[in-house]
Design a protein around this motif. Structure first.
Motif, mmCIF file in Angstrom:
data_model
loop_
_atom_site.group_PDB
_atom_site.id
_atom_site.type_symbol
_atom_site.label_atom_id
_atom_site.label_comp_id
_atom_site.label_asym_id
_atom_site.label_seq_id
_atom_site.Cartn_x
_atom_site.Cartn_y
_atom_site.Cartn_z
ATOM 1 N N PHE A 63 140.607 -28.663 2.051
ATOM 2 C CA PHE A 63 139.914 -29.343 0.961
ATOM 3 C C PHE A 63 138.491 -28.808 0.787
ATOM 4 O O PHE A 63 137.949 -28.815 -0.311
ATOM 5 C CB PHE A 63 139.849 -30.852 1.227
ATOM 6 N N ARG A 64 137.877 -28.349 1.867
ATOM 7 C CA ARG A 64 136.476 -27.945 1.823
ATOM 8 C C ARG A 64 136.293 -26.474 1.438
ATOM 9 O O ARG A 64 135.157 -26.032 1.246
ATOM 10 C CB ARG A 64 135.821 -28.163 3.189
ATOM 11 N N LYS A 65 137.370 -25.735 1.327
ATOM 12 C CA LYS A 65 137.237 -24.308 1.058
ATOM 13 C C LYS A 65 136.464 -24.076 -0.235
ATOM 14 O O LYS A 65 136.802 -24.614 -1.285
ATOM 15 C CB LYS A 65 138.616 -23.647 0.949
ATOM 16 N N PRO A 66 135.396 -23.269 -0.198
ATOM 17 C CA PRO A 66 134.573 -23.068 -1.400
ATOM 18 C C PRO A 66 135.251 -22.170 -2.422
ATOM 19 O O PRO A 66 136.089 -21.330 -2.088
ATOM 20 C CB PRO A 66 133.300 -22.424 -0.849
ATOM 21 N N HIS A 67 134.880 -22.368 -3.658
ATOM 22 C CA HIS A 67 135.371 -21.529 -4.752
ATOM 23 C C HIS A 67 134.915 -20.093 -4.524
ATOM 24 O O HIS A 67 133.767 -19.843 -4.136
ATOM 25 C CB HIS A 67 134.831 -22.068 -6.078
ATOM 26 N N HIS A 68 135.796 -19.117 -4.777
ATOM 27 C CA HIS A 68 135.468 -17.720 -4.476
ATOM 28 C C HIS A 68 134.306 -17.197 -5.299
ATOM 29 O O HIS A 68 133.596 -16.271 -4.896
ATOM 30 C CB HIS A 68 136.702 -16.840 -4.697
ATOM 31 N N LYS A 69 134.058 -17.811 -6.465
ATOM 32 C CA LYS A 69 132.987 -17.342 -7.334
ATOM 33 C C LYS A 69 131.779 -18.266 -7.320
ATOM 34 O O LYS A 69 130.637 -17.812 -7.207
ATOM 35 C CB LYS A 69 133.496 -17.200 -8.778
ATOM 36 N N PHE A 70 132.008 -19.578 -7.409
ATOM 37 C CA PHE A 70 130.907 -20.520 -7.560
ATOM 38 C C PHE A 70 130.495 -21.197 -6.265
ATOM 39 O O PHE A 70 129.442 -21.831 -6.208
ATOM 40 C CB PHE A 70 131.268 -21.600 -8.595
ATOM 41 N N GLY A 71 131.315 -21.110 -5.227
ATOM 42 C CA GLY A 71 130.944 -21.681 -3.943
ATOM 43 C C GLY A 71 131.058 -23.192 -3.856
ATOM 44 O O GLY A 71 130.586 -23.789 -2.893
ATOM 45 N N THR A 72 131.663 -23.840 -4.846
ATOM 46 C CA THR A 72 131.808 -25.300 -4.836
ATOM 47 C C THR A 72 133.124 -25.707 -4.175
ATOM 48 O O THR A 72 134.040 -24.895 -4.032
ATOM 49 C CB THR A 72 131.778 -25.848 -6.269
ATOM 50 N N SER A 73 133.208 -26.974 -3.800
ATOM 51 C CA SER A 73 134.437 -27.494 -3.182
ATOM 52 C C SER A 73 135.438 -27.806 -4.296
ATOM 53 O O SER A 73 135.728 -28.971 -4.601
ATOM 54 C CB SER A 73 134.113 -28.742 -2.365
ATOM 55 N N TYR A 74 136.000 -26.771 -4.866
ATOM 56 C CA TYR A 74 136.766 -26.903 -6.094
ATOM 57 C C TYR A 74 138.074 -27.666 -5.900
ATOM 58 O O TYR A 74 138.565 -28.304 -6.837
ATOM 59 C CB TYR A 74 137.043 -25.523 -6.694
ATOM 60 N N ARG A 75 138.639 -27.627 -4.712
ATOM 61 C CA ARG A 75 139.906 -28.328 -4.494
ATOM 62 C C ARG A 75 139.705 -29.850 -4.531
ATOM 63 O O ARG A 75 140.532 -30.579 -5.073
ATOM 64 C CB ARG A 75 140.518 -27.898 -3.167
ATOM 65 N N ILE A 76 138.616 -30.317 -3.974
ATOM 66 C CA ILE A 76 138.298 -31.748 -4.062
ATOM 67 C C ILE A 76 137.998 -32.124 -5.502
ATOM 68 O O ILE A 76 138.452 -33.160 -5.999
ATOM 69 C CB ILE A 76 137.111 -32.090 -3.139
ATOM 70 N N ILE A 77 137.219 -31.278 -6.194
ATOM 71 C CA ILE A 77 136.888 -31.550 -7.599
ATOM 72 C C ILE A 77 138.156 -31.583 -8.445
ATOM 73 O O ILE A 77 138.319 -32.443 -9.319
ATOM 74 C CB ILE A 77 135.904 -30.491 -8.124
ATOM 75 N N ASN A 78 139.061 -30.646 -8.196
ATOM 76 C CA ASN A 78 140.324 -30.613 -8.949
ATOM 77 C C ASN A 78 141.148 -31.875 -8.714
ATOM 78 O O ASN A 78 141.746 -32.422 -9.652
ATOM 79 C CB ASN A 78 141.146 -29.388 -8.553
#
Length: 790
Positions: free
Chosen positions: A384-399
């Motif tokens: 869940f904490r893996k950062p977005h490859h481009k933006f560095g955000t926690s995109y899986r939680i956001i999704n």
């Protein structure tokens, strides 16, 4: 005779990795803290009154006022919890008092609250906008402004927008927008929140003054008193009691039912615990100030607007036309010309859009932050904490949050009442868990508290928390009543909370095994050293070093650029990774809380590999933080480095990176050091920014101009001892005086004479907040070697 032999242990080949325990923070005034909370709490004023009246009848405004008064007590519970835990929140407090199981239950209910905040705010904003569009169509038709093809035989518009469906489309569109902004990494600014609340305050002031004047001119009557005979529950509001013999015997139970149906007016209290950590010193005093401001503002706005709406808007229009946008209806029934009423309604819709759409973003940030806090605690896996490859955000939680919110909007089809009924589940149970935990901590934790919920009675050595017990009992009884009378909330809330609880439990067990393996690998490869605070001495660094930020292990361009230009025998290089802390995270992390993710392990392994490939040595540092730029600036100041090197961000421009660094530097307390900030592009192109006050780089033309002025002025005997610096000092002093009197003209002239941004002459018009830049690749290469001498 046996000989003795001394055995020397071989030197460890593990690389020293310093892990800071204290979180780097930014600090804001109590006004800004209050604005952040009110942007969430104040949004309920736009829909709470209509939902409550549909559930309990015309006496609803009194229950809304009662809820706003009761919110003083609930807010007092949060103030006490914040005085014990610098950054409290339901999850932290409940876990401390009741353990991990109850903490997971409470955060599951809180997530239901956050998930529904976005849809109900977006749909409510859509109701205000759709209502305005339909009203404008009606006005245009009555004034014969519409073409005949758009009017029917009775001179009415032939087409009006469907309130619920149009509102749902609007809510979905805004949610998609904020989802993408959060994926890119949106900044939650207390300054923007303060501006929104300033605009809202103007609207509230006009609303109150104009409303009181209209009531005085029209002679309106108060709504019926909040007694049992005046309660008219709708079939949906009766929930599981509908059709039973208990309905005629409600009595006090009916009062609690009405109280529970009005409870969503108090949503957003959790934001106070989340923003507490950033409140400036003296923290507790400013926290209490913020709580008072929030309480009075919400009482006047939410309570006052709901009461006025019941007094000014006729019953039919209030319950059939403006039920889901009461404040817009209030604007239309003021005393005055139609033009000004419509103009004010447009203003109301604009303010409603700002605060309600902002609440969508706050809900997304808040729910993401809560899940990040749970992940930091080892409850959620690193997946869940893996950062977005481009933006560095926690995109899986956001999704995940986005999918849940979109599903809620689609399922509700824009029905605000359905959303409001379900929304109350998360609100009441998160409050109940929090108050229960604080009650348990009164007996479990006997240390000093900064503040306690009054009143408290001491009998011998035992202190009885009368206030805290009373708040808990009211919340618990209301929560139990809601279980039987809010069928939508009970079914959806329990299903949602149970699902999240199961996910948390399974994920936590799996995560324990993974973290044991990761911790073992980290100890095998790195010599972990935990420190409360990081300083140059504790990190064993020499003054004037270089700090390199590293986020993407697959592209260490900034570290390679630095090592290729630096002799680490002369200057120390420290690689820093900022660990972003979620909402509700602690101010200090114990050794047990330092759970390294797979991503962090990859970062440090890559940093060591790059350093070895250059045959040079680096130091490694982990810093937890709530704001990445504040963390970088505070750490650079503590380590006394002369340069900070970063790669180009994928979510903002180079100039924006430097601007945020400059702002963070300005917020630092004295003493603070200036440093150079290098931003390295993918191809090695580099820009350098001077953070802090610095001597400007003058072009040859500027130097010649000063020299010519000096020559001309020296011809006068009165200026025989004039120096070049005197001319610059005089020019700056006169400019400062003129700027105070002629700001617009000075800024216009300054803009006209400003050199192009890509001038090779170097920095031209930099200031402390927005550092200057030059973009030559060779200049930074020389500068990084000379920084220590500068």
């Amino acid at each position: 005779m046996a000989s003795t032999r001394t055995t020397v242990a071989p030197q460890s080949d593990r690389v020293r990795l310093i892990v800071a325990s204290s979180v780097m923070l930014t600090f804001i005034s109590f006004w800004r803290a209050a604005a952040v909370v009110l942007c969430d709490l104040g949004s309920s004023a736009f829909y709470a009154g209509g939902i409550a009246e549909e559930a309990v009848g015309a006496a609803a405004p009194w229950f809304i006022l009662g809820i706003m008064l009761f919110s003083f007590a609930v807010r007092a519970v949060y103030v006490e919890s914040c005085s014990m835990f610098t950054r409290g929140g339901v999850y932290r407090v409940v876990k401390e008092a009741l353990g991990g199981t109850f903490a997971k239950l409470s955060v599951s209910a809180l997530m239901f609250d956050y998930i529904l905040t976005g849809p109900i705010s977006g749909v409510s904003a859509g109701q205000y906008i759709t209502g305005l569009m339909n009203e404008l169509l009606n006005v245009a038709a009555s004034s014969n402004w519409l073409p005949p093809a758009l009017m029917d035989a009775h001179h009415n518009p032939s087409f009006l927008f469907d309130m619920n469906h149009t509102s749902a489309v609007f809510a979905a569109a805004v949610t998609i927008y904020y989802w993408w902004q959060n994926i890119k990494g949106i900044e939650e600014s207390s300054g923007k929140a303060l501006q929104v609340m300033q605009i809202t305050t103007v609207m509230v002031a006009i609303l109150l003054v104009w409303g009181v004047y209209s009531i005085f001119m029209r002679g309106s009557h108060l709504p019926p008193p909040p007694t049992v005979p005046n309660l008219k529950f709708s079939p949906d509001a009766l929930g599981f009691l509908k059709g039973t013999r208990l309905v005629p015997l409600l009595g006090v139970f009916g009062i609690l039912m009405a109280f529970g149906h009005s409870l969503l007016a108090m949503s957003g209290e959790e934001s106070l615990a989340q923003v507490n950590r950033e409140i400036e010193h003296p923290k507790l005093k400013n926290l209490k100030r913020a709580a008072i401001v929030i309480a009075l503002y919400s009482l006047i706005f939410t309570g006052g607007a709901t009461l006025m709406a019941s007094m000014l808007i006729p019953n039919y229009e209030r319950t059939h036309i403006y039920q889901d946008n009461l404040i817009a209806g209030l604007a239309m029934f003021m005393v005055g010309p139609m033009f000004w009423r419509i103009a004010f309604r447009i203003f109301v819709v604009l303010v409603g859009f700002l605060i309600l759409s902002g609440a969508i973003n706050t809900s997304m940030i808040g729910s993401t932050g809560v899940l990040m806090r749970v992940a930091e605690d080892g409850v959620l896996t690193d997946w869940f904490r893996k950062p977005h490859h481009k933006f560095g955000t926690s995109y899986r939680i956001i999704n995940m949050v986005f999918i849940l919110q979109m599903a809620t909007i689609i399922f509700s089809r824009g029905d605000v009442f359905m959303l409001g009924e379900a929304y109350a589940f998360g609100v009441i149970w998160s409050f109940t868990f929090n108050s229960l935990a604080m009650l348990v901590l009164r007996w479990k934790y006997h240390g000093e508290r900064g503040w306690k919920v009054p009143p408290n009675i001491r009998i011998g050595k035992t202190e009885i928390p009368i206030g805290l017990i009373s708040v808990f009992l009211v919340l618990l009884s209301t929560a139990i009543v809601n279980l039987f009378t809010k069928s939508v909330a009970t079914v959806s809330g329990i299903a949602f909370a149970a699902t999240f609880f199961v996910i948390f439990t399974i994920s936590e067990r799996r995560n324990l095994r993974l973290h044991e393996l990761t911790a073992r690998q980290m100890k095998d490869h790195f010599q972990l050293e935990h420190q409360d605070t990081v300083s140059r001495e504790s990190a064993a660094l020499r003054p004037g070093g270089i700090m390199v930020t590293m986020r993407d292990p697959s592209n260490p361009i900034a570290l390679k650029w630095t090592l290729s230009r630096t002799d680490t025998e002369d200057r120390d290089v420290v690689v820093i990774s900022v660990r972003m802390m979620g909402v509700g995270g602690p101010e200090f992390l114990s050794v047990e809380q330092q759970n390294f993710s797979e991503h962090e392990q990859m970062i440090f392994t890559k940093a060591v590999s790059v350093a070895e490939s250059f045959g040079k040595k680096v130091s490694l540092l982990v810093v937890p933080a709530g704001d990445i730029f504040a963390a970088l600036v505070q750490t650079a100041n503590s380590l006394e480095v002369d340069s900070v090197v970063s790669s180009v961000s994928s979510s903002m421009t180079v100039e924006d990176q430097a601007f945020h660094m400059g702002q963070a530097w300005e917020a630092l307390p004295e003493p603070k050091r200036q440093f150079n900030y290098y931003v390295v592009g993918p191809s090695g192109e580099t820009k350098v920014f001077f953070i802090g006050p610095h001597a400007p780089t003058l072009s040859p033309e500027d130097v010649q101009l000063v020299h010519r002025l000096w020559l001309n002025m020296r011809r006068d005997p009165l200026a025989a001892d004039l120096h070049h610096s005197d001319i610059i000092t005089f020019a700056l002093t006169r400019l400062a005086g003129q700027y105070a009197r002629e700001k617009a003209e000075i800024l216009r002239d300054l803009k006209n004479c400003r050199a192009p941004a890509d001038s090779s002459a170097g920095p031209r018009l930099g200031n402390q907040s927005t550092p200057s830049t030059y973009s030559s690749v060779d200049q930074p290469s020389r500068a990084i070697r000379q920084t220590r001498d500068q």
